[in-house]
Design a protein around this motif. Structure first.
Motif, short mmCIF file in Angstrom:
data_model
loop_
_atom_site.label_atom_id
_atom_site.label_comp_id
_atom_site.label_asym_id
_atom_site.label_seq_id
_atom_site.Cartn_x
_atom_site.Cartn_y
_atom_site.Cartn_z
N TYR A 1 0.84 -1.19 0.00
CA TYR A 1 0.00 0.00 0.00
C TYR A 1 0.88 1.24 0.00
O TYR A 1 2.11 1.15 0.13
N VAL B 1 1.00 5.60 1.28
CA VAL B 1 0.43 6.71 2.03
C VAL B 1 1.07 7.99 1.53
O VAL B 1 2.09 7.97 0.83
N ALA C 1 -4.05 7.77 3.52
CA ALA C 1 -3.89 6.52 2.78
C ALA C 1 -4.29 6.76 1.33
O ALA C 1 -5.25 7.49 1.05
N GLN D 1 -1.57 -1.39 9.25
CA GLN D 1 -2.48 -0.25 9.21
C GLN D 1 -3.66 -0.54 10.14
O GLN D 1 -4.13 -1.66 10.23
N ASN E 1 -7.86 -3.17 2.49
CA ASN E 1 -7.48 -2.16 1.50
C ASN E 1 -7.06 -2.81 0.19
O ASN E 1 -6.73 -2.13 -0.77
#
Length: 359
Positions: free
Chosen positions: A60, A62, A104, A155, A291
């Motif tokens: 992921y 951010v 995010a 997260q 996510n």
């Protein structure tokens, strides 16, 4: 497939307003007591963002707000719409951003994955976290909260009623490190649905001895390619064993190897709407939206210290804290172009081959 980014909101531990009131400043990093018996290990520094303000982790990304930033200005730097960025973070487009605030990103915007400190040890980190003095309800599996890695921190999506202190206690991290990693303000305020990064332990500043990983009597498979079978897997097992969660076809097996074919569990091809059943009796530890591509996930904690994970589930019929029986329906397989259900077995924080449990 992995749940590293998905081991997020678990059990809230509320602290008194009197403790919160005593917090009027947040140093950049260091250690701040989270309450009596706190043994939070030191944390590494959060990686520096790139020229756009983006930090790219394994699974992921951010983005860190700069002074004067707005949601439209941040979205423009990475080619997203302001509505998309705001909605993913539970904000309005006109939300007043604080310098250092972390958002995010809803999709990959390109970038180089960060690297961790040389010699960082997952074994030392896990030992330090898992042997800490924590409330019995803290973390996945009671006394064994999750441990992230430098290139894939955990997260946590904030739930109603949670505070920076309760979240820090939940993962056994210092509230100062939590504030620094996420750019929290001096009052340490967090908002519902805010996505927080959980600081990663700095193993170079720990003196604990790594423990020997627990192994099962059945060797884990080391296949490097996706395995497909044509035999439906049913829920007929011994009375005391773990049930297969769905009646479907295995399209991906457990593969602990790194790389493109790594898999932390088993994927079943199964018709949308098919019932998903608890593999064993236990307590629901988490119901959350992931996510990634796992959709809604359900975690169940069992008496033997095992955690089972169910991904791509819809119409969930259980909630965090519920007791479930072996074979109880907890939801149905979610809709999709090629419906499938993901299942994992974890010991502590480590995924293990589900096959020996299902036999």
């Amino acid at each position: 497939m992995t749940l590293k980014r998905n081991f997020t909101k678990l059990t809230s531990l509320m602290l008194s307003a009197a403790i919160l009131a005593g917090c009027d400043d947040v140093p950049s990093l260091g250690w701040r007591s989270n309450g009596p018996g706190d043994t939070a290990p030191p944390a590494i520094d959060r990686p520096a963002p790139d020229s756009r303000g983006v930090i790219t982790y394994e699974t992921y990304q951010v983005m860190v707000a700069r002074a004067g930033d707005t949601i439209p200005s941040m979205a423009a730097r990475v080619g997203l719409s302001p509505d998309q960025l705001a909605r993913f973070n539970g904000l309005s487009v006109d939300h007043a951003l604080r310098s250092g605030e972390v958002l995010a990103l809803p999709e990959n915007v390109g970038g180089t994955v960060v690297t961790g400190p040389t010699g960082w040890s997952p074994e030392i980190a896990a030992t330090a976290i898992n042997t800490a003095t924590l409330p019995s309800t803290g973390g996945i599996g009671g006394s064994q909260p999750s441990v992230g890695t430098p290139n894939s921190p955990i997260q946590h999506r904030v739930q109603s009623g949670e505070t920076a202190y309760s979240i820090a206690r939940l993962y056994n991290v210092s509230v100062t490190a939590l504030a620094s990693w996420n750019g929290l303000g001096p009052d340490l305020t967090v908002r519902e649905d805010q996505m927080l990064l959980i600081p990663v332990p700095d193993t170079s500043r720990m003196t604990v001895t790594p423990t020997t990983p627990t192994t099962t009597s059945t060797p884990q498979t080391t296949n490097t390619t996706t395995t497909t079978t044509t035999t439906p897997v049913t829920t007929t097992t011994s009375s005391g064993g773990y049930l297969t969660p769905v009646e479907g076809t295995v399209i991906r097996t457990f593969n602990p190897e790194t790389g493109r074919n790594k898999s932390d569990g088993i994927d079943y091809s199964v018709a949308a709407g098919s019932p998903v059943r608890a593999a064993q009796a236990g307590t629901v530890a988490l119901v959350s939206e992931s996510n990634g591509d796992l959709g809604t996930i359900v975690l169940i904690r069992h008496a033997d210290g095992v955690i089972t994970v169910y991904g791509r589930v819809s119409n969930v019929t259980v909630a965090k804290g519920d007791s479930v029986s072996r074979g109880q329906v907890i939801g149905v397989v979610a809709n999709g172009s090629n419906p499938s259900m993901h299942f994992e077995v974890r010991k502590g924080t480590e995924p293990v081959d589900p096959a020996p449990y299902l036999r």
